[in-house]
Scaffold this active site. Structure first.
Site, mmCIF file in Angstrom:
data_model
loop_
_atom_site.group_PDB
_atom_site.id
_atom_site.type_symbol
_atom_site.label_atom_id
_atom_site.label_comp_id
_atom_site.label_asym_id
_atom_site.label_seq_id
_atom_site.Cartn_x
_atom_site.Cartn_y
_atom_site.Cartn_z
ATOM 1 N N SER A 190 -14.758 6.839 -7.524
ATOM 2 C CA SER A 190 -15.878 7.794 -7.530
ATOM 3 C C SER A 190 -16.969 7.369 -8.507
ATOM 4 O O SER A 190 -18.160 7.320 -8.154
ATOM 5 C CB SER A 190 -15.393 9.217 -7.838
ATOM 6 O OG SER A 190 -14.470 9.232 -8.901
ATOM 7 N N HIS B 225 -7.399 8.096 -3.768
ATOM 8 C CA HIS B 225 -8.122 8.548 -4.971
ATOM 9 C C HIS B 225 -7.952 10.072 -5.073
ATOM 10 O O HIS B 225 -6.822 10.554 -5.087
ATOM 11 C CB HIS B 225 -9.585 8.082 -4.858
ATOM 12 C CG HIS B 225 -10.407 8.226 -6.096
ATOM 13 N ND1 HIS B 225 -9.880 8.276 -7.357
ATOM 14 C CD2 HIS B 225 -11.758 8.315 -6.263
ATOM 15 C CE1 HIS B 225 -10.862 8.408 -8.244
ATOM 16 N NE2 HIS B 225 -12.011 8.435 -7.605
ATOM 17 N N HIS C 18 -0.727 3.680 -10.488
ATOM 18 C CA HIS C 18 -2.127 3.670 -10.942
ATOM 19 C C HIS C 18 -2.643 2.241 -11.002
ATOM 20 O O HIS C 18 -1.879 1.312 -11.287
ATOM 21 C CB HIS C 18 -2.270 4.329 -12.321
ATOM 22 C CG HIS C 18 -3.661 4.783 -12.587
ATOM 23 N ND1 HIS C 18 -4.605 3.951 -13.130
ATOM 24 C CD2 HIS C 18 -4.281 5.963 -12.340
ATOM 25 C CE1 HIS C 18 -5.752 4.619 -13.215
ATOM 26 N NE2 HIS C 18 -5.583 5.843 -12.743
ATOM 27 N N ARG D 91 -3.048 12.828 -18.845
ATOM 28 C CA ARG D 91 -3.626 14.012 -18.188
ATOM 29 C C ARG D 91 -2.527 14.749 -17.429
ATOM 30 O O ARG D 91 -2.471 15.982 -17.421
ATOM 31 C CB ARG D 91 -4.760 13.600 -17.228
ATOM 32 C CG ARG D 91 -5.892 12.858 -17.924
ATOM 33 C CD ARG D 91 -6.874 12.261 -16.925
ATOM 34 N NE ARG D 91 -6.254 11.250 -16.069
ATOM 35 C CZ ARG D 91 -6.844 10.693 -15.007
ATOM 36 N NH1 ARG D 91 -8.080 11.047 -14.682
ATOM 37 N NH2 ARG D 91 -6.219 9.777 -14.293
ATOM 38 N N ASP E 156 -2.892 13.422 -10.496
ATOM 39 C CA ASP E 156 -2.824 14.279 -9.312
ATOM 40 C C ASP E 156 -1.439 14.859 -9.052
ATOM 41 O O ASP E 156 -1.279 15.757 -8.228
ATOM 42 C CB ASP E 156 -3.243 13.469 -8.071
ATOM 43 C CG ASP E 156 -4.717 13.115 -8.106
ATOM 44 O OD1 ASP E 156 -5.506 13.982 -8.515
ATOM 45 O OD2 ASP E 156 -5.059 11.984 -7.764
HETATM 46 N N1 NMX Z 1 4.448 4.793 -3.846
HETATM 47 C C1 NMX Z 1 4.870 3.723 -3.127
HETATM 48 N N2 NMX Z 1 4.343 2.487 -3.249
HETATM 49 C C2 NMX Z 1 3.374 2.330 -4.148
HETATM 50 C C3 NMX Z 1 2.902 3.380 -4.955
HETATM 51 C C4 NMX Z 1 3.465 4.666 -4.765
HETATM 52 N N3 NMX Z 1 3.052 5.733 -5.428
HETATM 53 N N4 NMX Z 1 1.935 2.925 -5.761
HETATM 54 C C5 NMX Z 1 1.792 1.612 -5.474
HETATM 55 N N5 NMX Z 1 2.657 1.273 -4.487
HETATM 56 C C6 NMX Z 1 2.754 -0.030 -3.816
HETATM 57 C C7 NMX Z 1 1.404 -0.384 -3.214
HETATM 58 O O1 NMX Z 1 1.199 0.286 -1.960
HETATM 59 C C8 NMX Z 1 1.496 -1.875 -3.103
HETATM 60 O O2 NMX Z 1 2.276 -2.170 -1.971
HETATM 61 P P1 NMX Z 1 1.992 -3.485 -1.090
HETATM 62 O O3 NMX Z 1 2.276 -4.632 -2.019
HETATM 63 O O4 NMX Z 1 2.966 -3.362 0.031
HETATM 64 O O5 NMX Z 1 0.575 -3.411 -0.667
HETATM 65 C C9 NMX Z 1 2.295 -2.241 -4.354
HETATM 66 O O6 NMX Z 1 2.995 -1.036 -4.747
HETATM 67 C C10 NMX Z 1 1.438 -2.697 -5.512
HETATM 68 O O7 NMX Z 1 0.424 -1.712 -5.758
HETATM 69 P P2 NMX Z 1 -0.140 -1.482 -7.250
HETATM 70 O O8 NMX Z 1 -0.790 -2.754 -7.679
HETATM 71 O O9 NMX Z 1 0.921 -0.946 -8.116
HETATM 72 O O10 NMX Z 1 -1.185 -0.310 -7.033
HETATM 73 P P3 NMX Z 1 -2.757 -0.416 -6.716
HETATM 74 O O11 NMX Z 1 -3.470 -0.694 -8.000
HETATM 75 O O12 NMX Z 1 -3.032 -1.305 -5.571
HETATM 76 O O13 NMX Z 1 -3.066 1.083 -6.234
HETATM 77 C C11 NMX Z 1 -2.831 3.431 -6.325
HETATM 78 C C12 NMX Z 1 -3.059 2.154 -7.130
HETATM 79 C C13 NMX Z 1 -3.051 4.634 -7.212
HETATM 80 C C14 NMX Z 1 -3.834 3.491 -5.168
HETATM 81 C C15 NMX Z 1 -1.364 3.409 -5.782
HETATM 82 O O14 NMX Z 1 -0.464 3.453 -6.877
HETATM 83 C C16 NMX Z 1 -1.072 4.526 -4.814
HETATM 84 O O15 NMX Z 1 -1.339 4.384 -3.611
HETATM 85 N N6 NMX Z 1 -0.535 5.711 -5.324
HETATM 86 C C17 NMX Z 1 -0.314 6.845 -4.491
HETATM 87 C C18 NMX Z 1 -1.626 7.576 -4.253
HETATM 88 C C19 NMX Z 1 -2.124 8.268 -5.500
HETATM 89 O O16 NMX Z 1 -1.374 8.912 -6.209
HETATM 90 N N7 NMX Z 1 -3.437 8.148 -5.768
HETATM 91 C C20 NMX Z 1 -4.054 8.871 -6.873
HETATM 92 C C21 NMX Z 1 -4.587 7.964 -7.975
HETATM 93 C C22 NMX Z 1 -5.154 8.763 -9.106
HETATM 94 N N8 NMX Z 1 -6.419 9.412 -8.775
HETATM 95 O O17 NMX Z 1 -6.622 10.492 -9.182
HETATM 96 O O18 NMX Z 1 -7.298 8.834 -8.126
HETATM 97 C C1 MLT Z 2 -9.260 8.665 -11.760
HETATM 98 O O1 MLT Z 2 -9.167 9.640 -12.516
HETATM 99 O O2 MLT Z 2 -10.361 8.254 -11.368
HETATM 100 C C2 MLT Z 2 -8.006 8.047 -11.250
HETATM 101 O O3 MLT Z 2 -6.984 8.097 -12.185
HETATM 102 C C3 MLT Z 2 -8.171 6.712 -10.590
HETATM 103 C C4 MLT Z 2 -8.623 5.572 -11.440
HETATM 104 O O4 MLT Z 2 -8.829 5.649 -12.642
HETATM 105 O O5 MLT Z 2 -8.754 4.474 -10.825
#
Ligand code: NMX
Ligand code: MLT
Length: 425
Positions: A233, A263, A309, A318, A364
Site C-alpha cells: 500500500s 496484504h 511476512h 502489532r 492480521d
Molecule cells: N502459509 C503457507 N505458506 C506460506 C505462508 C503461510 N502463511 N507464508 C509464506 N508461505 C510460503 C509462500 O507461499 C512461499 O511458497 P512458494 O515457495 O511455494 O512460493 C514460501 O512460503 C516462501 O514465502 P516467504 O518468502 O516466506 O513469503 P513472502 O515474502 O513471499 O510473502 C506473505 C509474505 C505475507 C505474502 C506470505 O507470508 C503469505 O502469503 N502469508 C499469508 C497471507 C498474509 O497473512 N498476508 C498478510 C501480510 C501482512 N499484511 O498485513 O499485509
Molecule cells: C503491512 O503492515 O504493510 C504488512 O505487515 C505488510 C508489509 O509490511 O509488507
C-alpha cells in the site's frame, strides 16, 4: 503549542539540506545489490528507497520515528500521525490543535453519499471506500495549485492540506460504508467531543457501554498506521504520488493494493479461516483437530492467512499488542480462543513444513476475532478499517516526499533475455 503545519514548516529546510548534503557527499556510495532471484522475486530485501516515518527491523518489528510500536500503543492515532509527519509526539495543546483541524475538515459532501447509496448491494466495502476517496479528489488543493503553477518548494503545503482534509473524512466515510453496505441505518453524524478514533467507533453505531470497543478501534488505528516504505500500500501510494498525482489518487491506489489477500485483505481471510475451524468442529477444536486442519490447508496448497511476512522474522509486535488486548478483554470468546490456539500451534507446523521464511503471526492474524467479538461480524469490512489507519502512514510518507522533492519513481526493468545473456541461463 505548535500546529502540525508550523512544526513541519520549521523542519522542512533542514530535511532538504540533509538530503542535499548526503547526495553531494555520498551520492555514489553503494548501499545494496540486486540478485537475479530478487529481480524475479518481488524485489524482496532490495534497498532502493528512503522512508523516514518508520522502520521494520526483521527481529524487532515496527518502530515509528525510533519508538517501538509497543511503547506507542496507548497513543491516539492522530498523535501517531503528528509523530509520523514531524518526528515528534505532540504536546497536549498541539494535539488539540490537530484535532480541531480535523474536526473543521470532516464534513462529507452529499454527492459522495449519493454514489455510495447507488452502488449495487453486493459491492465490496473496499470498493465503496476507494470509490468515495476518488470522488473526494474533486476538492484537491494540490491539483488546483499545481494547475495554477506552483513552485516545487511549495508542494508539501497543499499535500499536507489535502492529507488533513482526507484524514478528517475517513472515519465518517468508513463508518458510512459499513452502515450503508450492511443495512445498519443511515450514517451517524460524528460526536464533536470525540477524538478521531473514538468518533469512528461511535459512527459505526455498535453498542459500546464501557467504551472498550472504542479502545480497540483506537489501538487498531494506531497499530496499522505505517510499516515503512516497501509494503504494497505505501509503496503503491509512493509511486503514484511521485508522478505528482494528488494525495487522493495516490491513497486510492494504495488502498487498491491493500485490498489484495496477501496484504490487507488477509484480515478478512484470517477470520474466514478461524470461523471455518469453528464451524468444522462445532466450537473450539482440540489441539489435535487444529493441527490436522492446518496441515490439510497446507496440503491443499493454500497459505495460512495471518502467518508469515516479507520482512519480519519474529512475532509481529502489532499482533502481540492485539493478542494482549484479547487476553484481557475476551479470553473466553471461542473465536479468540481459536486465534490463541493457532498462535501456540501454527508456528511449529509452518517450521516443520519448512516453506515460509517467517512462521510467526503477522498483524492480521488476530484483528478479525476482536472485531467479531464486538459485533463487527461482516468480515468483508475489515480491510476498510485497515485502510483508515494505513492512510496515516501513506499520507505522512507522501508529505515527506513532497517536502524533500523526491523525483518520479522509475526503476529500470530488464528482460529475461537480458538476464540470460548477462548471467547465463
Ligand atoms: N502459509 C503457507 N505458506 C506460506 C505462508 C503461510 N502463511 N507464508 C509464506 N508461505 C510460503 C509462500 O507461499 C512461499 O511458497 P512458494 O515457495 O511455494 O512460493 C514460501 O512460503 C516462501 O514465502 P516467504 O518468502 O516466506 O513469503 P513472502 O515474502 O513471499 O510473502 C506473505 C509474505 C505475507 C505474502 C506470505 O507470508 C503469505 O502469503 N502469508 C499469508 C497471507 C498474509 O497473512 N498476508 C498478510 C501480510 C501482512 N499484511 O498485513 O499485509
Ligand atoms: C503491512 O503492515 O504493510 C504488512 O505487515 C505488510 C508489509 O509490511 O509488507
Amino acid at each position: 503549542m505548535t500546529t502540525l503545519h508550523e512544526a513541519l514548516a520549521s523542519k522542512v529546510p533542514a530535511m532538504r539540506d540533509g538530503v542535499k548534503k548526503i547526495m553531494q557527499t555520498n551520492g555514489d556510495t553503494v548501499i545494496g545489490e540486486v540478485t537475479v532471484a530478487q529481480a524475479f522475486g518481488g524485489m524482496r530485501g532490495v534497498k532502493s528507497m528512503v522512508c523516514d516515518t518508520s522502520v521494520v527491523d526483521p527481529d524487532k518489528g515496527l518502530t515509528i520515528r525510533g519508538l517501538p510500536i509497543a511503547d506507542l500503543k496507548q497513543k491516539l492515532p492522530e498523535e501517531i500521525f503528528y509523530l509520523l509527519v514531524t518526528g515528534d509526539l505532540p504536546d497536549e495543546e498541539s494535539l488539540k490543535s490537530l484535532q480541531a483541524d480535523l474536526v473543521a475538515r470532516r464534513e462529507i459532501p452529499g454527492y459522495v453519499w449519493k454514489v455510495l447509496y447507488d452502488l449495487p448491494k453486493d459491492t465490496h466495502p473496499m470498493q465503496m471506500f476507494d470509490t468515495a476517496i476518488l470522488i473526494l479528489e474533486r476538492d484537491s488543493v494540490f491539483r488546483k495549485r499545481y494547475t495554477e503553477g506552483m513552485r516545487r518548494e511549495d508542494y508539501w503545503e497543499p499535500a499536507l492540506e489535502d492529507s488533513l482534509r482526507l484524514i478528517a473524512k475517513l472515519p465518517g466515510l468508513a463508518a458510512g460504508v459499513y452502515r450503508i453496505r450492511f443495512d445498519k441505518g443511515k450514517p451517524i453524524p460524528a460526536d464533536p467531543e470525540l477524538d478521531w478514533g473514538g468518533s469512528y467507533a461511535q459512527m459505526l453505531g455498535l453498542p459500546d457501554p464501557k467504551g472498550t470497543f472504542a479502545e480497540l478501534v483506537r489501538l487498531y488505528l494506531t497499530l496499522h498506521s505505517d510499516h515503512e516504505g516497501g509494503n504494497v500500500s505505501a509503496n503503491t501510494c509512493h509511486i503514484v504520488a511521485s508522478s505528482l498525482a494528488d494525495p487522493y489518487y495516490a491513497v486510492s491506489a494504495g488502498l487498491s493494493g491493500l485490498a489484495g489477500p496477501l496484504h490487507g485483505l488477509a484480515s478478512q481471510e484470517c477470520l474466514r479461516f478461524v470461523l471455518s475451524i469453528r464451524d468444522e468442529f462445532g466450537g473450539v477444536p482440540t489441539e489435535d483437530q487444529m493441527k490436522k486442519f492446518v496441515w490439510s490447508t497446507l496440503e491443499k496448497g493454500l497459505v495460512i492467512p495471518g502467518y508469515g511476512h516479507a520482512v519480519l522474522r519474529v512475532t509481529d509486535p502489532r499482533f502481540a499488542a492485539l493478542h494482549e488486548f484479547g487476553c484481557r478483554v475476551c479470553p473466553d470468546d471461542p473465536v479468540f480462543k481459536i486465534v490463541d490456539m493457532g498462535y501456540r500451534l501454527i508456528p511449529d507446523i509452518l517450521k516443520e513444513q519448512g516453506k515460509a521464511k517467517s512462521p510467526y503471526p503477522n498483524v492480521d492474524s488476530g484483528t478479525g476475532a476482536l472485531l467479531h467479538h464486538f459485533g463487527v461480524t461482516e468480515i468483508s469490512y475489515y480491510t476498510v478499517m485497515f485502510g483508515v489507519s494505513r492512510a496515516l502512514g501513506m499520507l505522512s510518507q507522501l508529505i515527506f516526499n513532497r517536502a524533500i522533492g523526491t523525483p518520479i519513481t522509475r526503476p529500470k526493468s530488464v528482460s529475461s533475455a537480458w538476464i540470460k545473456a548477462n548471467v547465463g541461463s
